[in-house]
Design a protein around this motif. Structure first.
Motif, PDB file in Angstrom:
ATOM      1  N   GLU A  14      58.598  70.034  39.678  1.00 23.75           N
ATOM      2  CA  GLU A  14      57.708  70.510  38.623  1.00 23.75           C
ATOM      3  C   GLU A  14      56.654  71.452  39.184  1.00 23.75           C
ATOM      4  OE1 GLU A  14      53.908  68.497  36.824  1.00 23.75           O
ATOM      5  OE2 GLU A  14      55.714  67.538  36.060  1.00 23.75           O
ATOM      6  N   GLN A  15      56.136  71.143  40.369  1.00 19.48           N
ATOM      7  CA  GLN A  15      55.128  72.003  40.976  1.00 19.48           C
ATOM      8  C   GLN A  15      55.684  73.391  41.231  1.00 19.48           C
ATOM      9  OE1 GLN A  15      53.741  70.010  44.500  1.00 19.48           O
ATOM     10  NE2 GLN A  15      52.923  68.266  43.361  1.00 19.48           N
ATOM     11  N   ASP A  16      56.973  73.457  41.578  1.00 20.96           N
ATOM     12  CA  ASP A  16      57.596  74.752  41.850  1.00 20.96           C
ATOM     13  C   ASP A  16      57.921  75.511  40.563  1.00 20.96           C
ATOM     14  OD1 ASP A  16      57.516  74.171  44.543  1.00 20.96           O
ATOM     15  OD2 ASP A  16      59.525  73.305  44.573  1.00 20.96           O
ATOM     16  N   GLU A  17      58.378  74.758  39.528  1.00 14.60           N
ATOM     17  CA  GLU A  17      58.890  75.396  38.330  1.00 14.60           C
ATOM     18  C   GLU A  17      57.835  75.628  37.261  1.00 14.60           C
ATOM     19  OE1 GLU A  17      61.955  72.801  37.069  1.00 14.60           O
ATOM     20  OE2 GLU A  17      63.185  73.103  38.849  1.00 14.60           O
ATOM     21  N   ASP A  18      56.871  74.684  37.133  1.00  7.68           N
ATOM     22  CA  ASP A  18      55.962  74.719  35.998  1.00  7.68           C
ATOM     23  C   ASP A  18      54.513  74.991  36.366  1.00  7.68           C
ATOM     24  OD1 ASP A  18      58.181  74.055  34.593  1.00  7.68           O
ATOM     25  OD2 ASP A  18      57.686  71.934  34.372  1.00  7.68           O
ATOM     26  N   SER A  19      54.267  75.383  37.615  1.00  9.00           N
ATOM     27  CA  SER A  19      52.882  75.537  38.045  1.00  9.00           C
ATOM     28  C   SER A  19      52.149  76.619  37.273  1.00  9.00           C
ATOM     29  CB  SER A  19      52.838  75.850  39.547  1.00  9.00           C
ATOM     30  OG  SER A  19      53.575  77.023  39.834  1.00  9.00           O
ATOM     31  N   SER A  20      52.883  77.610  36.768  1.00 12.96           N
ATOM     32  CA  SER A  20      52.229  78.718  36.089  1.00 12.96           C
ATOM     33  C   SER A  20      51.651  78.314  34.731  1.00 12.96           C
ATOM     34  CB  SER A  20      53.218  79.874  35.892  1.00 12.96           C
ATOM     35  OG  SER A  20      54.325  79.452  35.114  1.00 12.96           O
ATOM     36  N   ASP A  21      52.307  77.425  34.011  1.00 15.12           N
ATOM     37  CA  ASP A  21      51.816  77.062  32.681  1.00 15.12           C
ATOM     38  C   ASP A  21      51.489  75.593  32.525  1.00 15.12           C
ATOM     39  OD1 ASP A  21      54.308  75.925  32.649  1.00 15.12           O
ATOM     40  OD2 ASP A  21      55.133  77.250  31.122  1.00 15.12           O
ATOM     41  N   GLY A  22      51.857  74.765  33.510  1.00 16.05           N
ATOM     42  CA  GLY A  22      51.517  73.347  33.457  1.00 16.05           C
ATOM     43  C   GLY A  22      52.071  72.642  32.240  1.00 16.05           C
ATOM     44  N   LYS A  23      53.200  73.101  31.723  1.00 20.17           N
ATOM     45  CA  LYS A  23      53.695  72.566  30.453  1.00 20.17           C
ATOM     46  C   LYS A  23      54.029  71.084  30.524  1.00 20.17           C
ATOM     47  CE  LYS A  23      58.443  74.159  31.330  1.00 20.17           C
ATOM     48  NZ  LYS A  23      59.527  75.024  30.846  1.00 20.17           N
ATOM     49  N   ARG A  24      54.468  70.596  31.679  1.00 26.66           N
ATOM     50  CA  ARG A  24      54.850  69.190  31.773  1.00 26.66           C
ATOM     51  C   ARG A  24      53.657  68.280  31.554  1.00 26.66           C
ATOM     52  NH1 ARG A  24      59.503  66.852  31.639  1.00 26.66           N
ATOM     53  NH2 ARG A  24      60.384  67.703  33.529  1.00 26.66           N
ATOM     54  N   THR A  25      52.513  68.646  32.126  1.00 22.39           N
ATOM     55  CA  THR A  25      51.374  67.737  32.123  1.00 22.39           C
ATOM     56  C   THR A  25      50.595  67.744  30.812  1.00 22.39           C
ATOM     57  OG1 THR A  25      49.981  69.446  33.109  1.00 22.39           O
ATOM     58  CG2 THR A  25      51.092  67.925  34.610  1.00 22.39           C
ATOM     59  N   LYS A  26      50.941  68.603  29.871  1.00 27.64           N
ATOM     60  CA  LYS A  26      50.159  68.687  28.646  1.00 27.64           C
ATOM     61  C   LYS A  26      50.326  67.448  27.778  1.00 27.64           C
ATOM     62  CE  LYS A  26      49.611  73.691  28.276  1.00 27.64           C
ATOM     63  NZ  LYS A  26      49.941  74.908  27.494  1.00 27.64           N
ATOM     64  N   PHE A  27      51.558  67.186  27.336  1.00 30.94           N
ATOM     65  CA  PHE A  27      51.744  66.071  26.419  1.00 30.94           C
ATOM     66  C   PHE A  27      52.978  65.230  26.730  1.00 30.94           C
ATOM     67  CE2 PHE A  27      49.195  69.063  23.881  1.00 30.94           C
ATOM     68  CZ  PHE A  27      48.091  68.259  23.688  1.00 30.94           C
ATOM     69  N   ASN A  28      53.670  65.508  27.820  1.00 27.24           N
ATOM     70  CA  ASN A  28      54.813  64.682  28.226  1.00 27.24           C
ATOM     71  C   ASN A  28      54.411  63.662  29.289  1.00 27.24           C
ATOM     72  OD1 ASN A  28      56.483  66.086  26.503  1.00 27.24           O
ATOM     73  ND2 ASN A  28      57.144  67.528  28.064  1.00 27.24           N
ATOM     74  N   PHE A  29      53.449  64.027  30.124  1.00 27.99           N
ATOM     75  CA  PHE A  29      52.947  63.122  31.152  1.00 27.99           C
ATOM     76  C   PHE A  29      51.530  62.714  30.752  1.00 27.99           C
ATOM     77  CE2 PHE A  29      50.754  62.450  35.295  1.00 27.99           C
ATOM     78  CZ  PHE A  29      51.465  61.337  35.697  1.00 27.99           C
ATOM     79  N   VAL A  30      51.417  61.539  30.149  1.00 24.09           N
ATOM     80  CA  VAL A  30      50.132  61.128  29.565  1.00 24.09           C
ATOM     81  C   VAL A  30      49.793  59.675  29.900  1.00 24.09           C
ATOM     82  CG1 VAL A  30      49.994  62.783  27.665  1.00 24.09           C
ATOM     83  CG2 VAL A  30      51.439  60.764  27.415  1.00 24.09           C
ATOM     84  N   PRO A  31      49.773  59.289  31.171  1.00 21.54           N
ATOM     85  CA  PRO A  31      49.464  57.891  31.497  1.00 21.54           C
ATOM     86  C   PRO A  31      48.049  57.488  31.117  1.00 21.54           C
ATOM     87  CG  PRO A  31      49.442  59.238  33.470  1.00 21.54           C
ATOM     88  CD  PRO A  31      49.996  60.098  32.382  1.00 21.54           C
ATOM     89  N   PHE A  32      47.163  58.478  30.976  1.00 20.31           N
ATOM     90  CA  PHE A  32      45.777  58.188  30.601  1.00 20.31           C
ATOM     91  C   PHE A  32      45.412  58.863  29.280  1.00 20.31           C
ATOM     92  CE2 PHE A  32      45.979  58.143  35.273  1.00 20.31           C
ATOM     93  CZ  PHE A  32      45.609  56.818  35.497  1.00 20.31           C
ATOM     94  N   GLY A  33      46.404  59.120  28.455  1.00 18.17           N
ATOM     95  CA  GLY A  33      46.152  59.850  27.228  1.00 18.17           C
ATOM     96  C   GLY A  33      46.058  61.341  27.528  1.00 18.17           C
ATOM     97  N   GLY A  34      45.589  62.104  26.571  1.00 16.29           N
ATOM     98  CA  GLY A  34      45.503  63.537  26.786  1.00 16.29           C
ATOM     99  C   GLY A  34      44.441  64.171  25.923  1.00 16.29           C
TER     100      GLY A  34
END
Length: 225
Positions: A137-157
């Motif tokens: 993910e760091q290699d592929e999505d670092s430009s837009d951070g799309k993964r961490t917006k609403f798919n990775f939410v262990p602490f909410g968002g």
């Protein structure tokens, strides 16, 4: 606000911080160590990364964490699989339609964070422990951070996300790193277990049904260096 109300307010706030910032983090670290013990190749990758950064001449420090991408990936993958708060609540701000259901404003909505982070539409092999997914993910999505917006939410968002997120990540990374660096771990009270039981329990937080019981064996003593 009079002094009595102010005192009560801060007393409740301190209690929330203490409970929310300790018990949940401890549970998450148990899950992390359990997964590492069940995946010895991942355990060794974390240890080698720590040794590379520290030179194996000192105890790992919080300032070392940014230089340990695999350790961070292990912590993120643990939180993806076992979020401390598997369900959170929000209040609907405006009328909307979800899966054909009308949801009016001011409706309390329960959000299943556990299901979001195990959704096969968002994650490959969603029920497997694969820290490498976050390295990719760091290699592929670092430009837009799309993964961490609403798919990775262990602490909410968003603005209503947990205010202790940064503290939790820091604590988990440094604590797990120290346990991997300093000890070999034998599973079970007698140290003869083969696998950790990963069945989850019930409750407001995501705890292990069977507590993690291990025998620590010193691997590296930073005070003998």
């Amino acid at each position: 606000m009079d002094s009595m109300k102010l005192k009560l307010f801060f007393s409740c706030w301190d209690k929330d911080l203490f409970i929310g910032g300790t018990y949940t983090s401890a549970e998450a670290m148990q899950w992390a160590m359990a997964e590492l013990l069940n995946h010895p190749e991942a355990f060794q990758k974390v240890r080698k990364e720590i040794e590379l950064v520290t030179g194996n001449g000192r105890l790992v420090d919080e300032s070392d964490v940014p230089n340990m991408p695999y350790l961070q990936a292990v912590v993120k993958e643990t939180l993806r699989l076992y979020p401390p708060g598997p369900v959170t609540t929000r209040e609907c701000r405006q009328h909307c339609k979800i899966n054909g259901f009308d949801v009016p404003p001011k409706t309390a909505v329960a959000i299943n964070l556990y299901a979001i982070m195990r959704d096969p539409d968002s994650w490959d092999h969603p029920n497997e422990f694969l820290p490498e997914r976050f390295l990719q993910e760091q290699d592929e999505d670092s430009s837009d951070g799309k993964r961490t917006k609403f798919n990775f939410v262990p602490f909410g968002g968003g603005r209503r996300g947990c205010p202790g997120t940064a503290l939790a990540f820091s604590l988990m990374n440094t604590a797990v790193a120290a346990m991997v660096q300093c000890f070999d771990w034998k599973i079970g009270e007698d140290g003869k277990g083969e696998k950790v039981n990963m069945q989850s329990g019930s409750g407001m937080s995501l705890s292990m049904l069977h507590p993690l019981i291990c025998v620590p064996v010193v691997h590296f003593n930073p005070y003998d260096v």
